[in-house]
Design a protein around this motif. Structure first.
Motif, PDB file in Angstrom:
ATOM      1  N   ASP A  89       0.823  -1.208   0.000  1.00 38.49           N
ATOM      2  CA  ASP A  89       0.000   0.000   0.000  1.00 38.49           C
ATOM      3  C   ASP A  89       0.856   1.257   0.000  1.00 38.49           C
ATOM      4  N   LEU A  90       1.906   1.273   0.810  1.00 40.95           N
ATOM      5  CA  LEU A  90       2.778   2.442   0.902  1.00 40.95           C
ATOM      6  C   LEU A  90       3.507   2.696  -0.408  1.00 40.95           C
ATOM      7  N   ILE A  91       4.066   1.643  -0.981  1.00 44.00           N
ATOM      8  CA  ILE A  91       4.828   1.805  -2.218  1.00 44.00           C
ATOM      9  C   ILE A  91       3.924   2.241  -3.365  1.00 44.00           C
ATOM     10  N   GLU A  92       2.777   1.589  -3.516  1.00 49.88           N
ATOM     11  CA  GLU A  92       1.898   1.933  -4.632  1.00 49.88           C
ATOM     12  C   GLU A  92       1.311   3.333  -4.482  1.00 49.88           C
ATOM     13  N   LYS A  93       1.065   3.749  -3.262  1.00 49.00           N
ATOM     14  CA  LYS A  93       0.446   5.050  -3.033  1.00 49.00           C
ATOM     15  C   LYS A  93       1.430   6.200  -3.156  1.00 49.00           C
ATOM     16  N   HIS A  94       2.655   5.999  -2.673  1.00 48.73           N
ATOM     17  CA  HIS A  94       3.585   7.117  -2.570  1.00 48.73           C
ATOM     18  C   HIS A  94       4.850   6.989  -3.429  1.00 48.73           C
ATOM     19  N   PHE A  95       5.232   5.767  -3.803  1.00 51.22           N
ATOM     20  CA  PHE A  95       6.523   5.591  -4.462  1.00 51.22           C
ATOM     21  C   PHE A  95       6.432   4.796  -5.756  1.00 51.22           C
ATOM     22  N   GLY A  96       5.240   4.761  -6.344  1.00 51.90           N
ATOM     23  CA  GLY A  96       5.047   3.972  -7.553  1.00 51.90           C
ATOM     24  C   GLY A  96       5.905   4.405  -8.722  1.00 51.90           C
ATOM     25  N   GLU A  97       6.329   5.670  -8.712  1.00 51.61           N
ATOM     26  CA  GLU A  97       7.134   6.156  -9.834  1.00 51.61           C
ATOM     27  C   GLU A  97       8.572   5.662  -9.765  1.00 51.61           C
ATOM     28  N   ILE A  98       8.997   5.195  -8.588  1.00 52.92           N
ATOM     29  CA  ILE A  98      10.384   4.738  -8.448  1.00 52.92           C
ATOM     30  C   ILE A  98      10.479   3.245  -8.164  1.00 52.92           C
ATOM     31  N   CYS A  99       9.354   2.641  -7.718  1.00 51.57           N
ATOM     32  CA  CYS A  99       9.364   1.212  -7.398  1.00 51.57           C
ATOM     33  C   CYS A  99       8.134   0.534  -7.990  1.00 51.57           C
ATOM     34  N   GLN A 100       8.345  -0.325  -8.973  1.00 52.40           N
ATOM     35  CA  GLN A 100       7.247  -1.113  -9.526  1.00 52.40           C
ATOM     36  C   GLN A 100       6.899  -2.248  -8.564  1.00 52.40           C
ATOM     37  N   PHE A 101       5.601  -2.542  -8.442  1.00 51.27           N
ATOM     38  CA  PHE A 101       5.160  -3.575  -7.503  1.00 51.27           C
ATOM     39  C   PHE A 101       4.182  -4.498  -8.222  1.00 51.27           C
ATOM     40  N   HIS A 102       4.531  -5.793  -8.276  1.00 50.89           N
ATOM     41  CA  HIS A 102       3.695  -6.762  -8.973  1.00 50.89           C
ATOM     42  C   HIS A 102       3.405  -7.940  -8.056  1.00 50.89           C
ATOM     43  N   THR A 103       2.129  -8.142  -7.731  1.00 51.59           N
ATOM     44  CA  THR A 103       1.713  -9.318  -6.965  1.00 51.59           C
ATOM     45  C   THR A 103       1.089 -10.306  -7.943  1.00 51.59           C
ATOM     46  N   LEU A 104       1.818 -11.384  -8.224  1.00 54.14           N
ATOM     47  CA  LEU A 104       1.400 -12.328  -9.256  1.00 54.14           C
ATOM     48  C   LEU A 104       1.115 -13.724  -8.701  1.00 54.14           C
ATOM     49  N   GLY A 105       1.072 -13.825  -7.387  1.00 50.78           N
ATOM     50  CA  GLY A 105       0.636 -15.076  -6.774  1.00 50.78           C
ATOM     51  C   GLY A 105      -0.824 -14.954  -6.378  1.00 50.78           C
ATOM     52  N   GLU A 106      -1.419 -16.074  -6.015  1.00 52.15           N
ATOM     53  CA  GLU A 106      -2.825 -16.074  -5.610  1.00 52.15           C
ATOM     54  C   GLU A 106      -3.018 -16.598  -4.192  1.00 52.15           C
ATOM     55  N   GLY A 107      -1.935 -16.658  -3.470  1.00 50.92           N
ATOM     56  CA  GLY A 107      -2.034 -17.157  -2.104  1.00 50.92           C
ATOM     57  C   GLY A 107      -1.170 -18.389  -1.921  1.00 50.92           C
ATOM     58  N   PHE A 108      -1.053 -18.823  -0.690  1.00 55.48           N
ATOM     59  CA  PHE A 108      -0.228 -19.993  -0.402  1.00 55.48           C
ATOM     60  C   PHE A 108      -0.859 -21.253  -0.994  1.00 55.48           C
ATOM     61  N   THR A 109      -0.030 -22.240  -1.222  1.00 56.03           N
ATOM     62  CA  THR A 109      -0.450 -23.426  -1.975  1.00 56.03           C
ATOM     63  C   THR A 109      -1.628 -24.142  -1.336  1.00 56.03           C
ATOM     64  N   TRP A 110      -1.704 -24.121  -0.004  1.00 56.09           N
ATOM     65  CA  TRP A 110      -2.822 -24.794   0.655  1.00 56.09           C
ATOM     66  C   TRP A 110      -4.136 -24.025   0.491  1.00 56.09           C
ATOM     67  N   GLU A 111      -4.048 -22.757   0.052  1.00 54.07           N
ATOM     68  CA  GLU A 111      -5.251 -21.970  -0.180  1.00 54.07           C
ATOM     69  C   GLU A 111      -5.786 -22.181  -1.596  1.00 54.07           C
ATOM     70  N   THR A 112      -4.887 -22.222  -2.573  1.00 55.52           N
ATOM     71  CA  THR A 112      -5.327 -22.368  -3.966  1.00 55.52           C
ATOM     72  C   THR A 112      -5.758 -23.796  -4.277  1.00 55.52           C
ATOM     73  N   GLN A 113      -4.987 -24.788  -3.761  1.00 50.38           N
ATOM     74  CA  GLN A 113      -5.291 -26.211  -3.968  1.00 50.38           C
ATOM     75  C   GLN A 113      -5.416 -26.553  -5.454  1.00 50.38           C
ATOM     76  N   ASP A 114      -4.636 -25.878  -6.260  1.00 43.55           N
ATOM     77  CA  ASP A 114      -4.679 -26.088  -7.708  1.00 43.55           C
ATOM     78  C   ASP A 114      -3.260 -25.963  -8.239  1.00 43.55           C
ATOM     79  N   ARG A 115      -2.562 -27.110  -8.314  1.00 42.85           N
ATOM     80  CA  ARG A 115      -1.148 -27.088  -8.680  1.00 42.85           C
ATOM     81  C   ARG A 115      -0.919 -26.506 -10.072  1.00 42.85           C
ATOM     82  N   ALA A 116      -1.759 -26.867 -11.026  1.00 40.81           N
ATOM     83  CA  ALA A 116      -1.578 -26.371 -12.385  1.00 40.81           C
ATOM     84  C   ALA A 116      -1.688 -24.850 -12.430  1.00 40.81           C
ATOM     85  N   ARG A 117      -2.650 -24.325 -11.695  1.00 41.30           N
ATOM     86  CA  ARG A 117      -2.819 -22.874 -11.651  1.00 41.30           C
ATOM     87  C   ARG A 117      -1.643 -22.205 -10.939  1.00 41.30           C
ATOM     88  N   ASP A 118      -1.166 -22.823  -9.852  1.00 38.79           N
ATOM     89  CA  ASP A 118      -0.007 -22.293  -9.139  1.00 38.79           C
ATOM     90  C   ASP A 118       1.211 -22.230 -10.057  1.00 38.79           C
TER      91      ASP A 118
END
Length: 214
Positions: A89-118
């Protein structure tokens, strides 16, 4: 002569201070001599691993140092899902021009329960990571929880090692976090820290709390 003076008549406290000052002066001389030989600079491969808390926190500490120095950097989160964190939240709100932030996971493996998707999401995150590392404008790239993806073989560790050895720009720092870092990765790293678990509040029934875990 009382207990507060030595044989020379000099107060013991003063002798202790002088002895301490001399000891520290010798240490400084030795350290300055060592530091004078450290003249090289290079982009480091940094691994934070182990069962203890603080791996991602340490990585983000380095990212915030880069931000404070006005040095472009980037973050790719491999496992953590859509839940926002204080760092994100801090980086995207205030420092997005200097730090790119990419969240490309969908949660821990026991939450998704879908190996192919993981596997598919980890592959997507790795492609983004390579793109950001290749961009020499980025002084540092944090690959948060990539060690988890490597542990479950969502990404081939040999490919990661080969890329870091052959394609990482010379002055780019890459930080890889997550427990159970693979030996092949540890072998090529310049700095490896293993966080050791001594106590954790979770074992006492205390849930993850805002400002501590996220």
């Amino acid at each position: 002569m009382n207990d507060e003076t030595a044989n020379t008549g000099e107060p013991i406290a003063e002798k202790d201070e002088a002895r301490h000052a001399m000891k520290m002066a010798k240490k400084k001389t030795a350290r300055d001599k060592i530091m004078a030989t450290k003249t090289d600079e290079k982009g480091l491969i940094i691994v934070h691993t182990g069962k203890g808390k603080g791996k991602s926190t340490a990585g983000f500490g380095m990212i915030f140092r880069h931000i404070a120095h006005g040095m472009p950097c980037a973050v790719v989160q491999f496992i953590k899902g859509a839940m926002h964190t204080g760092e994100r939240d801090l980086i995207e709100k205030h420092f997005g021009e200097i730090c790119q932030f990419h969240t490309l996971g969908e949660g821990f493996t026991w939450e998704t329960q879908d190996r192919a998707r993981d596997i598919a999401m980890a592959a997507k995150a790795w492609e983004k990571a390579k793109e950001l590392i290749r961009d020499e404008r980025n002084s540092m790239v944090l690959l948060d929880e990539i060690n988890i993806a490597l542990r479950y073989d969502y990404i081939d560790v040999a490919e990661v090692v080969s890329f870091l050895k052959e394609e990482k720009p010379h002055m780019t720092h890459v930080v890889l976090t997550g427990r159970n870092a693979k030996e092949d990765l540890i072998e090529i790293a310049d700095l490896v820290t293993e966080m050791e678990l001594v106590k954790h509040p979770f074992r006492s029934g205390i849930k993850g709390q805002k400002g501590v875990e996220f």
